[in-house]
Design a protein around this motif. Structure first.
Motif, short mmCIF file in Angstrom:
data_model
loop_
_atom_site.label_atom_id
_atom_site.label_comp_id
_atom_site.label_asym_id
_atom_site.label_seq_id
_atom_site.Cartn_x
_atom_site.Cartn_y
_atom_site.Cartn_z
N HIS A 13 0.86 -0.72 -0.14
CA HIS A 13 -0.33 -0.03 0.08
C HIS A 13 1.17 1.20 0.79
CE1 HIS A 13 -4.30 -2.50 0.89
NE2 HIS A 13 -2.87 -3.24 0.93
N GLY A 66 0.49 3.55 -3.03
CA GLY A 66 -0.61 4.03 -3.63
C GLY A 66 -1.21 5.37 -2.39
N PHE A 67 -0.27 5.11 -0.64
CA PHE A 67 -0.85 5.52 -0.11
C PHE A 67 0.10 7.14 -0.55
CE2 PHE A 67 1.26 7.45 4.33
CZ PHE A 67 -0.13 7.83 4.71
N SER A 68 1.34 6.94 -0.54
CA SER A 68 2.48 8.03 -0.96
C SER A 68 1.51 9.22 -1.97
CB SER A 68 3.44 7.99 -1.49
OG SER A 68 4.21 9.04 -1.82
N ALA A 69 0.90 7.97 -3.40
CA ALA A 69 0.03 9.44 -4.24
C ALA A 69 -0.80 10.17 -4.03
CB ALA A 69 -0.18 7.83 -5.03
N ASP A 70 -1.05 9.07 -2.72
CA ASP A 70 -2.75 9.24 -2.42
C ASP A 70 -2.51 10.78 -1.01
OD1 ASP A 70 -5.91 9.08 -1.64
OD2 ASP A 70 -5.51 9.41 0.71
N LEU A 71 -1.53 10.87 -0.55
CA LEU A 71 -1.29 12.05 0.52
C LEU A 71 -0.89 13.59 -0.85
CD1 LEU A 71 1.51 10.65 2.60
CD2 LEU A 71 -0.67 11.63 3.29
N ALA A 81 -1.99 13.80 -3.67
CA ALA A 81 -2.95 14.71 -4.59
C ALA A 81 -4.08 15.18 -3.52
CB ALA A 81 -3.85 13.06 -5.38
N GLN A 82 -3.74 14.81 -2.45
CA GLN A 82 -4.46 15.88 -0.71
C GLN A 82 -4.42 16.87 -0.80
OE1 GLN A 82 -6.50 13.51 2.02
NE2 GLN A 82 -5.71 12.35 1.18
N ARG A 124 -6.88 6.18 6.95
CA ARG A 124 -8.54 6.53 6.04
C ARG A 124 -7.80 5.61 5.08
NH1 ARG A 124 -8.37 11.54 8.64
NH2 ARG A 124 -7.05 12.27 7.15
N TYR A 125 -7.18 6.10 4.49
CA TYR A 125 -6.63 5.22 3.17
C TYR A 125 -6.93 3.90 3.22
CZ TYR A 125 -3.83 3.36 -0.92
OH TYR A 125 -3.00 3.04 -2.20
N ARG A 132 -9.67 1.01 1.41
CA ARG A 132 -9.62 -0.25 0.39
C ARG A 132 -9.79 -1.35 1.31
NH1 ARG A 132 -8.04 4.03 -0.65
NH2 ARG A 132 -7.16 4.62 -2.52
#
Length: 107
Positions: free
Chosen positions: A16, A19-24, A26-27, A89-90, A94
């Protein structure tokens, strides 16, 4: 500039990490904050692995145990549940960690 791939995350969180890094990012998290959150994630991954736990075992009580361990180990920051909220949350989004039960007011 910080490269998120420079943080080694192993164990149950390894799948994960990207994906978590990209999510951070993106936010809109700042690179420095994202770096600290990824280092926190790496520490959590090492702790889970050392404890023989999976992501399904990551309950609120286990999160508290992780932060007790972190404080006892002398880490100076990111010592409360709030620090793990972006990751939780991430992962909950999922379906890989349990969602906490609503708190019941005892009054």
């Amino acid at each position: 500039m910080f490269d998120p791939a420079s943080v080694t995350i192993r164990g149950p969180l390894r799948a994960h990490a990207e994906g978590f890094s990209a999510d951070l990012l993106a936010q809109g998290y700042a690179a420095g904050t994202a770096k600290h959150l990824l280092f926190l994630t790496a520490h959590l991954a090492r702790w889970l692995e050392a404890e023989g736990l999976t992501l399904r075992d990551l309950t609120e009580e286990r999160v508290d145990a992780f932060f007790r361990h972190r404080r006892q180990s002398g880490y100076p920051g990111y010592l409360t549940r709030r620090a793990l909220q972006p990751l939780l949350r991430y992962l909950r989004g999922r379906g890989v960690v349990p969602t906490p039960l609503p708190r019941v007011d005892g009054s």
